[in-house]
Write a protein that holds these residues in place. Sequence first.
Motif, short mmCIF file in Angstrom:
data_model
loop_
_atom_site.label_atom_id
_atom_site.label_comp_id
_atom_site.label_asym_id
_atom_site.label_seq_id
_atom_site.Cartn_x
_atom_site.Cartn_y
_atom_site.Cartn_z
N ASN A 31 55.96 -17.09 -104.57
CA ASN A 31 54.89 -16.11 -104.33
C ASN A 31 54.07 -15.86 -105.59
O ASN A 31 52.84 -15.66 -105.50
CB ASN A 31 55.48 -14.80 -103.82
CG ASN A 31 55.88 -14.89 -102.35
OD1 ASN A 31 55.30 -15.65 -101.58
ND2 ASN A 31 56.88 -14.14 -101.96
N ASP A 34 51.77 -18.82 -105.98
CA ASP A 34 50.71 -18.70 -104.97
C ASP A 34 49.69 -17.64 -105.38
O ASP A 34 48.48 -17.82 -105.17
CB ASP A 34 51.34 -18.34 -103.62
CG ASP A 34 50.35 -18.43 -102.48
OD1 ASP A 34 49.68 -19.48 -102.34
OD2 ASP A 34 50.22 -17.46 -101.72
N LYS A 37 47.44 -19.08 -108.10
CA LYS A 37 46.51 -20.06 -107.56
C LYS A 37 45.38 -19.40 -106.77
O LYS A 37 44.20 -19.74 -106.94
CB LYS A 37 47.25 -21.05 -106.66
CG LYS A 37 48.11 -22.06 -107.42
CD LYS A 37 48.77 -23.02 -106.44
CE LYS A 37 49.59 -24.08 -107.17
NZ LYS A 37 50.25 -25.00 -106.22
N ARG A 38 45.74 -18.47 -105.90
CA ARG A 38 44.76 -17.89 -104.98
C ARG A 38 44.15 -16.59 -105.49
O ARG A 38 43.18 -16.09 -104.91
CB ARG A 38 45.42 -17.62 -103.62
CG ARG A 38 45.98 -18.88 -102.97
CD ARG A 38 46.75 -18.51 -101.70
NE ARG A 38 47.37 -19.68 -101.09
CZ ARG A 38 46.78 -20.45 -100.19
NH1 ARG A 38 45.56 -20.18 -99.79
NH2 ARG A 38 47.42 -21.49 -99.67
N LYS A 285 55.82 -20.43 -95.17
CA LYS A 285 55.40 -20.90 -96.50
C LYS A 285 56.60 -21.14 -97.40
O LYS A 285 56.69 -22.17 -98.08
CB LYS A 285 54.47 -19.86 -97.13
CG LYS A 285 53.97 -20.26 -98.52
CD LYS A 285 53.10 -19.19 -99.12
CE LYS A 285 53.91 -18.01 -99.59
NZ LYS A 285 53.08 -17.01 -100.32
#
Length: 304
Positions: A31, A34, A37-38, A285
């Motif tokens: 997480n 992620d 990245k996002r 995910k």
Amino acid sequence: MMSLLPGILSILVIAEFVLGNFSNGFIALVNCIDWVKRQKLSCTDQILTALAVSRIGLLWVTAFNWHSTVFNTALYSSEIRVIVHIAWVVSNHFSLWLATSLSIFYLLKIANFSSLFFLHLKWKAKRVIFMILWGTLVFLVCHLAVVIIEEKMKIKEYEGNVTWETNLKDIVHLSNVTVFTIINFIAFAMSLTALLLLIFSMWKHLKKRKLSGKEFQDPSTKVHVRVMQTVISFLLLFVIYFLAQIISIWNSNILWSSSIFMLCQVLLTLYPSIHSIILLWGNKKLRQAFLWFLWQLRCWMKER
């Protein structure tokens, strides 16, 4: 030399500790990557990440308590015992209420009811979760206050400065158990209510599909079933954890060197380890990331 039963129980504690740290660490790492990245993270992933971190802390506190009690009692001074107890209260609090908040968040996002009040909560789901977490800090403060008072009484009595009346010690100890029980009962009741409402929501959904002549295995039904499995596993493991904790609290003065204490440690470590594995596997995910990790590990092993 350690006898057979305590040896087996010790191996189980170590295995659960390793699995729990791996699963919770994996959830937090995936997480966080992620999020980097996002540059954003969903509310579910935020709860899962915070829950994983709190459970890593809970596992380490439980493991330290087990190791110091069984193998290195000289290390377990009064001051260290107070620090460990406070660390356990804090990590246990967030582990409990983040898991409870996750159950409520699943309910608000998945269940379908026509009630205006429920629709309002559904629309404000993220705010509801934050209000629950902030509100439960009152429970944390109360629990910490009782724990600190009890530990200070033990320290003063151990140092020979004060001899407390037996009734007063029993009252403080009972207060600690009562506060712990009430907090856990409220969390359990909220998660159980979320589960029952999810079951009712799925029943209504299946009834509508039956009347319209549609198949039962639609995406909404599958989501309901998957979430209910997660909540049921949490409730079952939590009940085991709660009972083991109550046994440890009530018999803290007589169980330190017994097999019952070791069994309690196995059960206490089971809850933050196994439930996190279930959460990992139930999240698409996280499950895909874990399968990719296993595939990479397999390729690396073949190359060697």
